[in-house]
Design a protein around this motif. Structure first.
Motif, PDB file in Angstrom:
ATOM      1  N   TYR A 213       0.884  -1.170   0.000  1.00  0.00           N
ATOM      2  CA  TYR A 213       0.000   0.000   0.000  1.00  0.00           C
ATOM      3  C   TYR A 213       0.920   1.217   0.000  1.00  0.00           C
ATOM      4  O   TYR A 213       1.524   1.554   1.018  1.00  0.00           O
ATOM      5  CB  TYR A 213      -0.890  -0.043   1.237  1.00  0.00           C
ATOM      6  N   LEU A 215       1.311   5.054  -0.430  1.00  0.00           N
ATOM      7  CA  LEU A 215       0.668   6.365  -0.458  1.00  0.00           C
ATOM      8  C   LEU A 215       1.736   7.435  -0.249  1.00  0.00           C
ATOM      9  O   LEU A 215       2.246   7.615   0.857  1.00  0.00           O
ATOM     10  CB  LEU A 215      -0.406   6.456   0.630  1.00  0.00           C
ATOM     11  N   PHE A 220      -0.988   7.238  -5.447  1.00  0.00           N
ATOM     12  CA  PHE A 220      -1.257   6.029  -4.671  1.00  0.00           C
ATOM     13  C   PHE A 220      -1.129   4.812  -5.581  1.00  0.00           C
ATOM     14  O   PHE A 220      -1.609   4.820  -6.718  1.00  0.00           O
ATOM     15  CB  PHE A 220      -2.654   6.037  -4.057  1.00  0.00           C
ATOM     16  N   ASP A 221      -0.470   3.770  -5.074  1.00  0.00           N
ATOM     17  CA  ASP A 221      -0.339   2.513  -5.806  1.00  0.00           C
ATOM     18  C   ASP A 221      -0.603   1.358  -4.863  1.00  0.00           C
ATOM     19  O   ASP A 221      -0.201   1.380  -3.694  1.00  0.00           O
ATOM     20  CB  ASP A 221       1.081   2.346  -6.379  1.00  0.00           C
ATOM     21  N   ALA A 222      -1.252   0.317  -5.385  1.00  0.00           N
ATOM     22  CA  ALA A 222      -1.403  -0.945  -4.670  1.00  0.00           C
ATOM     23  C   ALA A 222      -0.841  -2.039  -5.563  1.00  0.00           C
ATOM     24  O   ALA A 222      -1.177  -2.104  -6.751  1.00  0.00           O
ATOM     25  CB  ALA A 222      -2.863  -1.221  -4.342  1.00  0.00           C
ATOM     26  N   LYS A 343     -11.216   5.421  -1.853  1.00  0.00           N
ATOM     27  CA  LYS A 343     -10.699   5.121  -3.198  1.00  0.00           C
ATOM     28  C   LYS A 343      -9.506   4.177  -3.127  1.00  0.00           C
ATOM     29  O   LYS A 343      -9.349   3.294  -3.981  1.00  0.00           O
ATOM     30  CB  LYS A 343     -10.293   6.413  -3.917  1.00  0.00           C
ATOM     31  N   THR A 344      -8.674   4.359  -2.098  1.00  0.00           N
ATOM     32  CA  THR A 344      -7.516   3.456  -1.974  1.00  0.00           C
ATOM     33  C   THR A 344      -7.972   2.043  -1.631  1.00  0.00           C
ATOM     34  O   THR A 344      -7.370   1.069  -2.082  1.00  0.00           O
ATOM     35  CB  THR A 344      -6.517   3.961  -0.906  1.00  0.00           C
ATOM     36  N   CYS A 347      -9.186   0.470  -4.727  1.00  0.00           N
ATOM     37  CA  CYS A 347      -8.014   0.131  -5.547  1.00  0.00           C
ATOM     38  C   CYS A 347      -7.415  -1.195  -5.077  1.00  0.00           C
ATOM     39  O   CYS A 347      -7.018  -2.043  -5.889  1.00  0.00           O
ATOM     40  CB  CYS A 347      -6.983   1.247  -5.461  1.00  0.00           C
ATOM     41  N   SER A 372       1.535   7.405   4.259  1.00  0.00           N
ATOM     42  CA  SER A 372       0.959   6.211   4.897  1.00  0.00           C
ATOM     43  C   SER A 372       1.206   6.194   6.397  1.00  0.00           C
ATOM     44  O   SER A 372       0.641   5.357   7.118  1.00  0.00           O
ATOM     45  CB  SER A 372       1.534   4.942   4.256  1.00  0.00           C
TER      46      SER A 372
END
Length: 550
Positions: A213, A215, A220-222, A343-344, A347, A372
């Motif tokens: 996760y 942030l 943001f990327d997962a 939203k995260t 995702c 994060s």
């Protein structure tokens, strides 16, 4: 005979986490991912550049630059990373004018170059690299556009990175990038550092699925990865799926508070400081105030914070125009923040589905990125999934992973990578036709490809090939000639209300003037590991090759 000072190249690869808000660097030395002190002993440095008195020859970076954002906001450049994914910044006059220094039009890439150059110099000044850094691994968000990556390579070379020949000239690889400079996605870098610190090596059999996760300040990327170590073999890192959201990070959270402040100012002065051209300085100051307010909420128990606005000049044409203090409640901030955090979560659900795993299949959720660290992130992840793992080095884990990647050898390391997007073209009145699918493994190859046959849309003697990419899952049907047709329009939005597709380029093909559907156009699309795309269109024996580096 050369009388210049000979520079000894460092034997180490510099891992660089070029962040939206803060940056860090590391090297892998003596079996350790060593973070270098780069800002008066600090291991992270604000990603900020200042032109004192707006002169080209008076540059400072890091904390020295950012501390003037309140006092001289027109001299300080921050968050330029968020502007490097395309050229839309040029359409905004206030940004374009700010980037014009002494009549010279700078770009966000130019600012990144200046920052990188000084960052590298500070890393070299520690002496821990034992020479001048030529080789580097620079990390990027998982959802970076290829345009952003191209700008990173340009900035890296302009900043002095790249292996050199006997004449001191930078060598380039087959893609035209500086030799010895590599790009690595941030969640993957974090996973590499995590694996190295948790004992994934060739002395034991060990396997985990992890969810990163990530942030940061602007994105943001997962990402779901599988880590597997076996006795006597190199550890394998397999990227199972990745999904990201552009323009969602610490900066976004700052603007929540900035907008509350701006609304208060507008109610008192009738001036919208976020859009008024005479309020540029006030807008910068409000953004800085908002950032500090967000930090105060994250580290304290305050239910509300009073902000004195008496020093903020609302209108530069009327310096006496000012607003009174405003009280920001934690509740009002959280009410606006929660939809973004949701939203995260969505995702994460998407990336788990694409990786064909359930939440219970994930052995560990790892929080990465400065944003994060906020308590609300840990709370929402815990409530929706489980207690996450927070590394002690959350601010530097990405740079450390980059240094480890460089140590392993980016050409031969056991990182099993896949395509990060669906790549395709627009057909049939705006429908998307995927050519190369998301999560296609490279399997040790430099590129993956697909060939399909299309036909001329009319009898004009020309056809236009327009490329698009998306991270969202695309359902399609495939015809015998390889053409894949979806029901998605390239203009539509995804379930988060954001554009589903991103334009990457177009080119014209000259074809014989025949009735629609009579001329076969064979399209071959290759997607390379660095995400640049090569397209070859062949119509009746004539080839039209194009490379999209966008």
């Amino acid at each position: 005979m050369c009388n210049g000072i000979q520079v000894t190249p460092s034997p180490y690869v510099l891992g660089i986490d070029l962040g939206t808000t803060n940056s860090s660097v590391a090297i892998y030395k003596n079996g350790e991912m060593l973070v270098l002190p780069i800002d008066n002993g600090n291991i992270t440095m604000p990603t900020a550049v200042r032109f004192k008195n707006r002169r080209k020859d008076t540059v400072s970076i890091g904390k020295q630059a950012k501390e003037y954002i309140h006092i001289k906001p027109d001299e300080v450049f921050t968050s330029v990373k968020s502007l490097m994914g395309d050229n839309e910044w040029m359409d905004k006059s206030e940004i374009r004018e700010k980037f014009k220094i002494e009549g010279v039009q700078f770009t966000p890439t130019d600012i990144a170059t200046i920052f990188l150059r000084e960052l590298i110099a500070k890393a070299e000044a520690t002496g821990l690299g034992e020479g001048s850094f030529e080789r580097a691994v620079i990390t990027v968000p998982a959802n970076s556009s290829p345009a952003y990556k191209q700008h990173i390579w340009e900035a890296a070379e302009a900043a002095g990175l790249g292996e050199t020949d006997e004449h001191g000239n930078v060598k380039h690889d087959d893609s035209g990038h500086p030799a010895g400079v590599y790009i690595l996605e941030e969640p993957t870098a974090a996973a590499l550092a995590y694996a190295q610190s948790m004992g994934f090596d060739d002395t034991k059999n060990k396997e985990q699925r992890i969810l990163v996760y990530d942030l940061g300040g602007g994105t943001f990327d997962a990402t779901v990865l599988k880590l597997k170590s076996e006795i006597g073999k190199a550890t394998k890192f397999t990227i199972m799926s990745t999904h990201g959201i552009i323009d969602l990070g610490g900066d976004t959270f700052d603007w929540i508070i900035a907008e509350i402040i701006a609304k208060h100012i507008q109610d008192e002065t009738d001036i919208d400081v976020l859009t008024n051209p005479s309020s540029i300085e006030a807008k910068s100051k409000i953004k800085a105030i908002a950032e500090q307010t967000k930090i105060n909420f994250s580290i304290g128990n305050d239910t509300e914070i009073e902000i004195d606005l008496s020093q903020v000049v609302v209108d530069s044409t009327n310096p006496e125009k000012r607003a009174s203090s405003v009280i920001i409640s934690r509740e009002s901030f959280m009410n606006k923040l929660m939809p973004l955090l949701d939203k995260t979560v969505e995702c994460i659900k998407t990336v788990l589905k694409e990786a064909s795993v359930e939440a219970d299949d994930i052995d560990r959720i790892i929080l990465v990125g400065g944003s994060s660290k906020a308590p609300w992130v840990r709370k929402i992840v815990t409530e929706m999934f489980r207690e996450p793992y927070v590394a002690q080095n959350v601010d530097t884990i990405v740079a450390q992973g980059a240094s480890y990647y460089g140590h392993m050898g980016p050409i031969v390391n056991p990182l099993i990578s896949t395509t990060s997007h669906y790549y395709g073209i627009e057909v049939q009145s705006g429908l998307f036709s995927p050519m190369v699918l998301k999560n296609t493994p490279f399997d040790g190859q430099e590129y993956v490809s697909h060939e399909a046959t299309f036909y001329n849309p009319n009898d004009s003697g020309r056809a236009i090939v327009t490329g698009f990419i998306t991270q969202d899952k695309v359902e399609y049907t495939e015809k015998e000639n390889g053409a894949r047709i979806s029901d998605y329009l390239v203009t539509q939005e995804n379930n988060l209300g954001e554009p589903m597709f991103r334009y990457i380029g177009e080119f014209d093909i000259t074809v014989p003037r025949k009735a629609a559907g009579q001329v076969a156009i064979v399209l071959t699309m290759k997607v390379f590991k660095d995400n640049h795309v090569e397209v070859i269109a062949t119509a009746e024996g004539k080839e039209t090759p194009v490379i999209w580096k966008y």
